[in-house]
Design a protein around this motif. Sequence first.
Motif, PDB file in Angstrom:
ATOM      1  N   GLN A   1      -7.410   4.443   1.673  1.00 42.25           N
ATOM      2  CA  GLN A   1      -6.755   3.350   2.387  1.00 42.25           C
ATOM      3  C   GLN A   1      -5.294   3.271   1.982  1.00 42.25           C
ATOM      4  O   GLN A   1      -4.949   3.405   0.806  1.00 42.25           O
ATOM      5  CB  GLN A   1      -7.453   2.027   2.084  1.00 42.25           C
ATOM      6  CG  GLN A   1      -6.994   0.875   2.954  1.00 42.25           C
ATOM      7  CD  GLN A   1      -7.830  -0.377   2.725  1.00 42.25           C
ATOM      8  OE1 GLN A   1      -8.146  -0.725   1.597  1.00 42.25           O
ATOM      9  NE2 GLN A   1      -8.189  -1.031   3.802  1.00 42.25           N
ATOM     10  N   VAL A   2      -4.434   3.065   2.997  1.00 47.85           N
ATOM     11  CA  VAL A   2      -3.013   2.814   2.796  1.00 47.85           C
ATOM     12  C   VAL A   2      -2.683   1.591   3.626  1.00 47.85           C
ATOM     13  O   VAL A   2      -2.985   1.555   4.821  1.00 47.85           O
ATOM     14  CB  VAL A   2      -2.144   4.006   3.260  1.00 47.85           C
ATOM     15  CG1 VAL A   2      -0.662   3.688   3.108  1.00 47.85           C
ATOM     16  CG2 VAL A   2      -2.507   5.274   2.509  1.00 47.85           C
ATOM     17  N   LYS A   3      -2.099   0.575   2.975  1.00 44.84           N
ATOM     18  CA  LYS A   3      -1.792  -0.633   3.723  1.00 44.84           C
ATOM     19  C   LYS A   3      -0.669  -1.402   3.039  1.00 44.84           C
ATOM     20  O   LYS A   3      -0.238  -1.063   1.932  1.00 44.84           O
ATOM     21  CB  LYS A   3      -3.018  -1.526   3.852  1.00 44.84           C
ATOM     22  CG  LYS A   3      -3.521  -2.133   2.547  1.00 44.84           C
ATOM     23  CD  LYS A   3      -4.744  -2.989   2.798  1.00 44.84           C
ATOM     24  CE  LYS A   3      -5.244  -3.655   1.533  1.00 44.84           C
ATOM     25  NZ  LYS A   3      -6.396  -4.502   1.795  1.00 44.84           N
ATOM     26  N   GLU A   4      -0.222  -2.425   3.739  1.00 47.07           N
ATOM     27  CA  GLU A   4       0.724  -3.381   3.179  1.00 47.07           C
ATOM     28  C   GLU A   4      -0.069  -4.644   2.872  1.00 47.07           C
ATOM     29  O   GLU A   4      -0.871  -5.110   3.680  1.00 47.07           O
ATOM     30  CB  GLU A   4       1.812  -3.702   4.192  1.00 47.07           C
ATOM     31  CG  GLU A   4       2.741  -4.788   3.733  1.00 47.07           C
ATOM     32  CD  GLU A   4       3.587  -5.356   4.845  1.00 47.07           C
ATOM     33  OE1 GLU A   4       4.202  -6.402   4.617  1.00 47.07           O
ATOM     34  OE2 GLU A   4       3.607  -4.789   5.949  1.00 47.07           O
ATOM     35  N   LYS A   5       0.129  -5.182   1.687  1.00 48.37           N
ATOM     36  CA  LYS A   5      -0.536  -6.433   1.310  1.00 48.37           C
ATOM     37  C   LYS A   5       0.483  -7.298   0.594  1.00 48.37           C
ATOM     38  O   LYS A   5       1.104  -6.859  -0.377  1.00 48.37           O
ATOM     39  CB  LYS A   5      -1.735  -6.153   0.410  1.00 48.37           C
ATOM     40  CG  LYS A   5      -2.544  -7.380   0.078  1.00 48.37           C
ATOM     41  CD  LYS A   5      -3.816  -7.003  -0.663  1.00 48.37           C
ATOM     42  CE  LYS A   5      -4.655  -8.235  -0.935  1.00 48.37           C
ATOM     43  NZ  LYS A   5      -5.896  -7.885  -1.615  1.00 48.37           N
TER      44      LYS A   5
ATOM     45  N   LEU B   1       3.368  -2.186  -0.751  1.00 50.50           N
ATOM     46  CA  LEU B   1       2.562  -1.005  -0.460  1.00 50.50           C
ATOM     47  C   LEU B   1       1.328  -0.990  -1.348  1.00 50.50           C
ATOM     48  O   LEU B   1       1.412  -1.230  -2.555  1.00 50.50           O
ATOM     49  CB  LEU B   1       3.382   0.264  -0.717  1.00 50.50           C
ATOM     50  CG  LEU B   1       2.645   1.599  -0.604  1.00 50.50           C
ATOM     51  CD1 LEU B   1       2.182   1.848   0.831  1.00 50.50           C
ATOM     52  CD2 LEU B   1       3.535   2.731  -1.097  1.00 50.50           C
ATOM     53  N   ARG B   2       0.196  -0.689  -0.741  1.00 52.59           N
ATOM     54  CA  ARG B   2      -1.045  -0.500  -1.488  1.00 52.59           C
ATOM     55  C   ARG B   2      -1.665   0.816  -1.033  1.00 52.59           C
ATOM     56  O   ARG B   2      -1.845   1.048   0.158  1.00 52.59           O
ATOM     57  CB  ARG B   2      -2.044  -1.626  -1.204  1.00 52.59           C
ATOM     58  CG  ARG B   2      -1.600  -2.986  -1.676  1.00 52.59           C
ATOM     59  CD  ARG B   2      -1.760  -3.096  -3.195  1.00 52.59           C
ATOM     60  NE  ARG B   2      -1.575  -4.462  -3.625  1.00 52.59           N
ATOM     61  CZ  ARG B   2      -0.450  -4.955  -4.117  1.00 52.59           C
ATOM     62  NH1 ARG B   2       0.597  -4.175  -4.240  1.00 52.59           N
ATOM     63  NH2 ARG B   2      -0.359  -6.202  -4.493  1.00 52.59           N
TER      64      ARG B   2
END
Length: 95
Positions: free
Chosen positions: A26-30, A34-35
């Motif tokens: 998983q790659v996401k913005e939280k 960046l996460r």
Amino acid sequence: MSILESLFDDFEKIRQEDGLTITVFQVKEKFGELRVYVRGGNDRVQRRLRDAEWDAMFTCEDCGGRSPGVQSLGGGLNNLCGACRKKLRQSWKDR
């Protein structure tokens, strides 16, 4: 090269050098940051991941330039440099 491209290239080098299995799931913005979530790896992978997340905290999400970090803007969290923040505010005024 983007932060993620560089990170994934480094993951591949570490994988080959250390004989690891690394799975990015998983790659996401939280909360404006960046996460990247991985399975497998080792301390080198984790250090490189922390470095990428730190770099992203001070990189404008619009132009890729330096930013002061995540800030609240219009009710949401954004990571924008001064020029991009000004451009966004102006676009809101022009509506």
